[in-house]
Motif scaffolding. Structure first.
Motif, PDB file in Angstrom:
ATOM      1  N   ARG A   1       0.924   4.025  -2.791  1.00 60.16           N
ATOM      2  CA  ARG A   1       0.794   5.276  -2.893  1.00 60.16           C
ATOM      3  C   ARG A   1       1.956   6.274  -3.110  1.00 60.16           C
ATOM      4  O   ARG A   1       1.960   7.531  -3.605  1.00 60.16           O
TER       5      ARG A   1
ATOM      6  N   GLU B   1      -5.284  13.500  -9.769  1.00 60.64           N
ATOM      7  CA  GLU B   1      -4.542  13.419  -8.465  1.00 60.64           C
ATOM      8  C   GLU B   1      -5.096  13.646  -7.096  1.00 60.64           C
ATOM      9  O   GLU B   1      -5.936  14.444  -7.181  1.00 60.64           O
ATOM     10  N   GLY B   2      -4.654  12.647  -6.079  1.00 59.26           N
ATOM     11  CA  GLY B   2      -5.614  12.611  -5.093  1.00 59.26           C
ATOM     12  C   GLY B   2      -6.810  11.780  -4.661  1.00 59.26           C
ATOM     13  O   GLY B   2      -7.168  11.452  -3.552  1.00 59.26           O
ATOM     14  N   ASP B   3      -7.190  11.094  -5.857  1.00 62.27           N
ATOM     15  CA  ASP B   3      -8.268  10.103  -5.884  1.00 62.27           C
ATOM     16  C   ASP B   3      -7.667   8.798  -5.545  1.00 62.27           C
ATOM     17  O   ASP B   3      -7.736   8.045  -6.514  1.00 62.27           O
ATOM     18  N   TRP B   4      -7.229   8.512  -4.399  1.00 61.40           N
ATOM     19  CA  TRP B   4      -6.762   7.375  -4.190  1.00 61.40           C
ATOM     20  C   TRP B   4      -7.504   6.139  -4.507  1.00 61.40           C
ATOM     21  O   TRP B   4      -7.025   4.824  -4.968  1.00 61.40           O
TER      22      TRP B   4
ATOM     23  N   ALA C   1       1.872   6.565  -7.030  1.00 57.88           N
ATOM     24  CA  ALA C   1       1.072   7.445  -7.100  1.00 57.88           C
ATOM     25  C   ALA C   1       1.384   9.017  -6.719  1.00 57.88           C
ATOM     26  O   ALA C   1       0.876  10.082  -7.346  1.00 57.88           O
TER      27      ALA C   1
ATOM     28  N   GLU D   1      -6.547   5.722  -7.983  1.00 56.52           N
ATOM     29  CA  GLU D   1      -5.292   5.702  -8.266  1.00 56.52           C
ATOM     30  C   GLU D   1      -4.644   4.274  -7.898  1.00 56.52           C
ATOM     31  O   GLU D   1      -3.929   3.759  -8.972  1.00 56.52           O
ATOM     32  N   ARG D   2      -5.122   3.405  -6.948  1.00 53.49           N
ATOM     33  CA  ARG D   2      -4.602   2.461  -6.739  1.00 53.49           C
ATOM     34  C   ARG D   2      -4.702   1.120  -7.818  1.00 53.49           C
ATOM     35  O   ARG D   2      -3.876   0.661  -8.290  1.00 53.49           O
TER      36      ARG D   2
ATOM     37  N   GLU E   1       0.776  -1.196   0.145  1.00 51.42           N
ATOM     38  CA  GLU E   1      -0.176  -0.063  -0.028  1.00 51.42           C
ATOM     39  C   GLU E   1       0.820   1.150   0.014  1.00 51.42           C
ATOM     40  O   GLU E   1       0.480   2.149  -0.487  1.00 51.42           O
ATOM     41  N   ARG E   2       1.837   1.130   0.655  1.00 48.39           N
ATOM     42  CA  ARG E   2       2.953   2.483   0.789  1.00 48.39           C
ATOM     43  C   ARG E   2       3.796   2.506  -0.588  1.00 48.39           C
ATOM     44  O   ARG E   2       3.806   3.708  -0.962  1.00 48.39           O
TER      45      ARG E   2
END
Length: 269
Positions: free
Chosen positions: A181, A207-210, A184, A213-214, A177-178
């Motif tokens: 992130r 950008e910022g929409d995790w 991203a 993004e993942r 996960e890290r």
């Protein structure tokens, strides 16, 4: 007192250490290692819209955000133009000075003799040349030489996939996960420039929409996230099982002479 493990990952562009070794870096930091990333260019060519000057500043901000996510202590970015890296004496001395100043036990970089991005190959070549001098006290000023050469590992990129050996494989499930992130966080590359070049910019999330993004990063860079088939024998031998997410390193033929077992014991991840 146990000596702190010191790890230096040397790349050509900001974002590469995160993509190819970010999960391992986070796990090593978790166990108390001091990890540093070093980019030999400022990444100022990697965009389809931004100017060089604006891009290099933005990419530096992205790099330090990613470092924080991975608990990487330092991110040194040399002010060399992206796409113009050459193996010369000043660059070799800069890399040598960084290795000695960090007191690196382990240096991770690219393969130097394969296909792929010219900057990546040059970065790897410079590291190999610098390591040859890291125990010589007369080459760089004001930074003492190392008492022994670092262990040198090679991470893979697109050009190295056909020749890369899965010598040391790390299950990065606990840090994926890290890592995702951190990738991203390099929005200029993962959400903008690479999608533009590869023809799927229309799919890229904001950008910022995790939540978006993942899956986007996993979909388009799977070969550097998931455990590929070639990694599975090493995973089984090391952990007694396979893994969903893994990173792989090739034990270089330069630096300190050690076995694969020695490296696995030192990393302890």
């Amino acid at each position: 007192m146990t000596k702190q493990l010191k790890v230096l990952v040397i790349e050509a562009h900001p974002d590469e250490a995160e993509m190819y070794a970010g999960g391992t870096a986070a796990l090593l930091a978790d166990r108390g290692a001091a990890v540093k990333f070093m980019s030999l260019t400022n990444g100022d060519a990697g965009h389809h819209e931004m100017s060089r000057e604006a891009l290099k500043r933005r990419r530096a901000r992205e790099a330090f955000k990613a470092a924080d996510l991975l608990s990487v202590l330092d991110y040194e970015i040399l002010d060399n133009h992206d796409g113009e890296l050459f193996s010369d004496l000043p660059l070799r001395k800069a890399v040598l000075r960084a290795i000695c100043r960090w007191r690196a036990d382990i240096v991770i970089t690219f393969h130097d003799e394969c296909e792929g991005h010219f900057d990546n190959r040059v970065a790897a070549r410079v590291v190999r040349e610098a390591v040859d001098f890291c125990t010589n006290d007369n080459v760089v000023d004001l930074v003492p030489a190392l008492t022994q050469a670092p262990i040198c590992l090679r991470m893979t990129d697109y050009g190295a996939i056909p020749t890369h050996k899965h010598d040391i494989v790390v299950d990065v499930t606990d840090s994926i996960e890290r890592k995702l992130r951190a990738c991203a966080a390099h929005a200029t590359q993962f959400l903008e420039f690479s999608p533009y070049e590869r023809g799927f910019l229309n799919e890229a999330p904001k950008e910022g929409d995790w939540a978006s993004e993942r899956p986007f990063v996993l979909k388009h860079w799977p070969e550097f996230m998931y455990a590929v088939d070639g990694m599975k024998p090493a995973l089984q031998a090391k952990y007694g099982r396979t893994a969903e997410f893994a990173e792989s390193f090739d034990l270089a033929g330069y630096g300190r002479a050690v076995s694969i077992e020695d490296v696995n014991a030192l990393l302890a991840v």
